[in-house]
Design a protein around this motif. Structure first.
Motif, PDB file in Angstrom:
ATOM      1  N   THR A 102      10.385  11.821  -1.360  1.00 22.25           N
ATOM      2  CA  THR A 102      11.098  10.848  -0.535  1.00 22.25           C
ATOM      3  C   THR A 102      10.155   9.697  -0.206  1.00 22.25           C
ATOM      4  OG1 THR A 102      12.366  12.652   0.468  1.00 22.25           O
ATOM      5  CG2 THR A 102      12.432  10.521   1.577  1.00 22.25           C
ATOM      6  N   VAL A 103      10.600   8.472  -0.466  1.00 28.35           N
ATOM      7  CA  VAL A 103       9.784   7.291  -0.190  1.00 28.35           C
ATOM      8  C   VAL A 103      10.495   6.435   0.859  1.00 28.35           C
ATOM      9  CG1 VAL A 103       8.653   5.250  -1.153  1.00 28.35           C
ATOM     10  CG2 VAL A 103       8.909   7.314  -2.558  1.00 28.35           C
TER      11      VAL A 103
ATOM     12  N   LEU B 239       4.417   1.791   2.094  1.00 30.08           N
ATOM     13  CA  LEU B 239       5.343   2.818   1.626  1.00 30.08           C
ATOM     14  C   LEU B 239       4.764   4.197   1.913  1.00 30.08           C
ATOM     15  CD1 LEU B 239       6.305   1.250  -1.812  1.00 30.08           C
ATOM     16  CD2 LEU B 239       7.679   1.282   0.269  1.00 30.08           C
ATOM     17  N   MET B 240       5.562   5.060   2.541  1.00 35.55           N
ATOM     18  CA  MET B 240       5.123   6.423   2.825  1.00 35.55           C
ATOM     19  C   MET B 240       5.940   7.394   1.984  1.00 35.55           C
ATOM     20  SD  MET B 240       4.800   8.496   6.436  1.00 35.55           S
ATOM     21  CE  MET B 240       3.237   7.736   6.892  1.00 35.55           C
ATOM     22  N   THR B 241       5.243   8.312   1.327  1.00 35.75           N
ATOM     23  CA  THR B 241       5.881   9.276   0.433  1.00 35.75           C
ATOM     24  C   THR B 241       5.686  10.691   0.962  1.00 35.75           C
ATOM     25  OG1 THR B 241       5.375   7.858  -1.460  1.00 35.75           O
ATOM     26  CG2 THR B 241       5.970  10.126  -1.934  1.00 35.75           C
ATOM     27  N   ASP B 242       6.787  11.432   1.039  1.00 31.43           N
ATOM     28  CA  ASP B 242       6.738  12.856   1.397  1.00 31.43           C
ATOM     29  C   ASP B 242       6.809  13.652   0.103  1.00 31.43           C
ATOM     30  OD1 ASP B 242       6.782  15.252   2.706  1.00 31.43           O
ATOM     31  OD2 ASP B 242       8.880  15.140   3.303  1.00 31.43           O
TER      32      ASP B 242
ATOM     33  N   GLU C  77      15.802  10.411   8.343  1.00 32.01           N
ATOM     34  CA  GLU C  77      16.225  11.796   8.439  1.00 32.01           C
ATOM     35  C   GLU C  77      15.919  12.527   7.133  1.00 32.01           C
ATOM     36  OE1 GLU C  77      17.294  13.464  11.050  1.00 32.01           O
ATOM     37  OE2 GLU C  77      17.029  11.671  12.276  1.00 32.01           O
ATOM     38  N   VAL C  78      14.653  12.901   6.962  1.00 31.01           N
ATOM     39  CA  VAL C  78      14.246  13.683   5.809  1.00 31.01           C
ATOM     40  C   VAL C  78      14.439  15.152   6.156  1.00 31.01           C
ATOM     41  CG1 VAL C  78      12.326  14.290   4.290  1.00 31.01           C
ATOM     42  CG2 VAL C  78      12.565  11.946   5.119  1.00 31.01           C
TER      43      VAL C  78
ATOM     44  N   VAL D 261       0.852  -1.194   0.000  1.00 33.79           N
ATOM     45  CA  VAL D 261       0.000   0.000   0.000  1.00 33.79           C
ATOM     46  C   VAL D 261       0.885   1.241   0.000  1.00 33.79           C
ATOM     47  CG1 VAL D 261      -1.653   1.337   1.360  1.00 33.79           C
ATOM     48  CG2 VAL D 261      -1.942  -1.136   1.111  1.00 33.79           C
ATOM     49  N   ARG D 262       0.478   2.227  -0.785  1.00 33.76           N
ATOM     50  CA  ARG D 262       1.234   3.477  -0.862  1.00 33.76           C
ATOM     51  C   ARG D 262       0.465   4.584  -0.152  1.00 33.76           C
ATOM     52  NH1 ARG D 262       2.680   3.314  -7.312  1.00 33.76           N
ATOM     53  NH2 ARG D 262       3.534   1.212  -7.351  1.00 33.76           N
TER      54      ARG D 262
END
Length: 403
Positions: free
Chosen positions: A237-238, A249-252, A223-224, A200-201
């Motif tokens: 950023t994933v 998966l988490m996306t910024d 560390e984003v 899942v995204r």
């Protein structure tokens, strides 16, 4: 001890208008944001001029009298930069420069400048460069007259610094090459997304500077880059995140803003594809900002433009530690309790109550209510898993940390 060299900020004058579509309060809000944009780009707003118009003048944006007032001020203070809150047409830009005899920028130019400053990866740099060239193409005559006067500063980063690049044919060729390069980048990013399998995204979306990157760091333990400036994050950023037994998966993503230049929306297509292809959106809101409701509306509008408004969404009201409100004395029976007097509990009982279980109030900075946030995200991701793998029962997704 040697004293540190004092950094001199580039002084700028800001220009806004009050029209039938933008009242005095709205114009002031936009100018506040323009001042923040100016500071982010390395400048300092020292004066604001606002004119009430039925609509902006087609040749000079402002009326002749107001422009003379602005010129008198910048001449007296030796100010070299004037920034308009709305996008100027090529003709308006040329005419205003002739009158004011200084560097004239508009909101679009300023945002592009910040993006150029923030871009780090090849992908982000290519996307920003394309947006800059498409913005500059109809404004090339401006560069001829100012080429010998360019000394850097706000609005002068990126393309347009050499005479040969002001040739229309060369600019068009450059745009064509950049578009081809972006197509290659899009394909590469598309392959990367396919290689991530069936997890899942989840995409973090929201207005710029609402704390998305800080929240990403807390949840993914990574560390984003996070900073209290507009557009601190340009590159997507994933990170792989695991809550209980479910990895996802988490996306910024890049922050949105009001009056986002159309050139950027188009050139950042590959970045926005991360939002388009997400299964779940976490709409992060800075509830401590006085105009957070407008920010929500702006983000929803952009989500609608990229066909992502109907995706499952959790509203994440961040920065509750910084939230403040006016108070009314218990004996005061005359003062109307407007939104300025709302406590967080009052907000929860307002339209936010209709969100039911689709909202959470947190402080990513102080890690307040983070466990409740994780539980809410877990439930949302789990529901998507159940729909996608009805007979899986999560056995496939049992996960153990590697030692």
């Amino acid at each position: 001890m040697i004293e540190a060299e004092k950094i001199t900020l580039e002084e700028a004058v800001l220009i806004g208008v009050i029209t039938q579509h933008q009242d005095e309060k709205k114009a002031e809000e936009y100018l506040n944001e323009l001042a923040f944009l100016t500071a982010t780009s390395g400048g300092k707003a020292i004066k604001r001029f606002v004119q009430k118009l039925e609509k902006p003048h087609p040749k000079t944006f402002l009326g002749a009298g107001k422009l003379e007032e602005v010129k008198a001020y910048i001449d007296a203070r030796n100010v070299g930069t004037v920034i308009f809150d709305d996008e100027l047409s090529p003709a308006q830009l040329r005419n205003i420069e002739k009158i004011l005899e200084c560097k004239v920028l508009d909101r679009t130019n300023l945002i592009l400048d910040i993006f150029a400053k923030r871009a780090q990866t090849s992908s982000a740099k290519t996307q920003v460069e394309l947006a800059q060239y498409e913005y500059l193409l109809p404004r090339l005559t401006r560069l001829w007259t100012h080429l010998d006067k360019q000394k850097g500063g706000i609005g002068m980063r990126g393309p347009g610094e050499t005479e040969i690049e002001t040739d229309r044919r060369i600019i068009r060729d450059k745009i064509s090459l950049l578009k081809k390069k972006l197509q290659t980048i899009d394909k590469q990013m598309g392959v990367q997304r396919k290689n991530r399998g069936k997890m899942v995204r989840v995409a973090l979306v929201g207005y710029t500077n609402v704390g998305k990157s800080t929240l990403m760091n807390v949840i993914s333990k990574s560390e984003v880059f996070a900073e209290n400036k507009l557009f601190a994050t340009l590159d997507t950023t994933v990170r792989k995140v695991v809550i209980k037994n479910i990895p996802f998966l988490m996306t910024d993503t890049v922050g949105f803003i009001r009056k986002l230049p159309t050139q950027l929306v188009e050139s950042f297509k590959s970045t926005l594809d991360e939002v388009r292809e997400a299964d779940l959106l976490l709409h992060v809101v800075d509830i401590s900002h006085p105009n957070f409701e407008d920010h929500i509306e702006s983000v929803n509008q952009i989500l609608d433009e990229i066909d992502s408004a109907d995706k499952p969404m959790v509203m994440v009201f961040n920065k509750i530690d910084a939230y403040t409100h006016k108070t009314i004395d218990k004996d005061d029976l005359m003062t109307e309790k407007t939104k300025d007097y709302y406590s967080l509990d009052d907000w929860k009982k307002s339209w936010m109550n209709d969100l039911e279980n689709e909202s959470i109030f947190i402080s990513a900075q102080n890690k307040e209510n983070i466990e409740e946030f994780k539980e809410k995200v877990y439930e949302a991701v789990k529901n998507i898993h159940i729909q996608r793998f009805p007979y899986n029962d999560f056995l496939y997704y049992e996960y153990k940390e590697e030692e």
